[in-house]
Design a protein around this motif. Structure first.
Motif, short mmCIF file in Angstrom:
data_model
loop_
_atom_site.label_atom_id
_atom_site.label_comp_id
_atom_site.label_asym_id
_atom_site.label_seq_id
_atom_site.Cartn_x
_atom_site.Cartn_y
_atom_site.Cartn_z
N TRP A 66 38.74 36.47 44.06
CA TRP A 66 38.83 35.01 44.21
C TRP A 66 40.19 34.52 44.71
CZ3 TRP A 66 36.23 37.15 39.89
CH2 TRP A 66 34.85 36.89 39.86
N GLN A 67 41.13 35.43 44.92
CA GLN A 67 42.47 35.07 45.39
C GLN A 67 43.09 33.98 44.51
OE1 GLN A 67 39.74 35.12 47.96
NE2 GLN A 67 40.21 37.27 47.61
N ARG A 68 42.99 34.18 43.21
CA ARG A 68 43.59 33.25 42.26
C ARG A 68 44.07 34.03 41.05
NH1 ARG A 68 38.95 29.34 39.85
NH2 ARG A 68 40.60 29.02 38.32
N ASP A 69 44.86 33.38 40.19
CA ASP A 69 45.40 34.08 39.03
C ASP A 69 44.97 33.46 37.71
OD1 ASP A 69 46.87 31.76 39.10
OD2 ASP A 69 48.78 32.74 39.56
N THR A 70 43.99 32.58 37.75
CA THR A 70 43.46 31.97 36.52
C THR A 70 41.94 31.93 36.58
OG1 THR A 70 43.52 29.72 37.42
CG2 THR A 70 45.49 30.48 36.23
N PHE A 71 41.33 31.76 35.41
CA PHE A 71 39.89 31.49 35.34
C PHE A 71 39.71 30.20 34.53
CE2 PHE A 71 40.86 33.85 31.52
CZ PHE A 71 40.02 33.35 30.54
#
Length: 257
Positions: A81-86
């Motif tokens: 998802w190219q992100r660092d949080t959910f």
């Protein structure tokens, strides 16, 4: 686009929750313990809804594995998802079973503790830095731990852990409120799932004769289905639940009403 972690999603309530979230536009990281085939089935159902699924193995009863699991989540978030949080966490993994108070061993008590209370407690702690501000947590409890629920002999250890999870839900809702994170619980009544007891026996498969008796105790005339619970969890996590926190919602069709 939101990403949810659904713990214990290879069957039953967890599987339903993952699919219900996918239908509402949420991608899913789902976990499983021993049922890899069920996890792949869940992932396929999520993808059928046009969303992305990643399946990761996790034994909620082994807290020493949580740092490595967090590392897998970080990798999945970055690579997929190219992100660092959910955005959402559903603490659902567990097992059922009963033993009368005088027959409850320390070994069984500790197994309930590891899986039903210590596991969700420290897994949430481990993942909390990755949970986005404004996110949401739902803990899957049980109506056996509610003051309004039917008290059944044999659930002293199980209900004790679920009662602890209910308290944790309220306290976390207070502590995480400054970050805009909502924390709620759902308490299912008798629900047709493949959840097993400590010996691996699946209750409704082993004792189908219990279903009519449980249905007769339920105001709406049947036992619950996984989707009955999964829809409520998805609603609590979604925009419809944005002003709900620190609540424990019984989802039982009026069991013992």
């Amino acid at each position: 686009m939101s990403v949810a972690i659904v713990v214990g999603a290879s069957s039953g309530i967890g599987q339903s929750t993952a699919v219900q979230l996918a239908r509402r536009g949420t991608d899913v990281i789902l976990t499983y313990s021993g049922n890899e085939a069920g996890a792949l089935e869940t992932a396929a159902a999520v993808e059928k809804e046009g969303r992305v699924a990643v399946a990761l193995r996790l034994d909620v009863g082994r807290t020493e594995t949580f740092p490595a699991f967090r590392g897998q989540v970080v990798t999945a978030l970055r690579d997929t998802w190219q992100r660092d949080t959910f955005d959402h966490l559903v603490n659902n993994a567990g097992f059922g079973g009963m033993a009368r108070f005088e027959d409850t061993t320390e070994e069984l008590f500790d197994k309930f503790l590891r899986v039903l209370l210590r596991g969700p407690y420290f897994l949430t702690q481990q993942l909390l830095p990755l949970l986005a501000d404004g996110g949401a947590i739902v803990n899957v409890s049980s109506n056996s731990a509610l003051s309004s629920g039917l008290v059944e002999a044999g659930y002293s250890a199980y209900a004790t852990m679920k009662g602890g999870l209910n308290v944790l839900t309220r306290v976390l809702a207070k502590e995480l409120a400054p970050r805009g994170i909502r924390v709620n619980a759902v308490s299912p009544g008798p629900t047709r799932t493949r959840i097993s007891d400590a010996s691996g026996v699946v209750a409704f498969e082993a004792f189908p004769e219990a279903i009519p008796m449980l249905a007769a105790k339920t105001a709406l005339g049947r036992i619950g289905e996984p989707d009955d619970i999964g829809m409520v969890i998805a609603t609590l996590l979604g925009e419809e639940g944005r002003w709900i926190t620190a609540q424990n919602i019984e989802v039982s069709g009026g069991y013992d009403l």
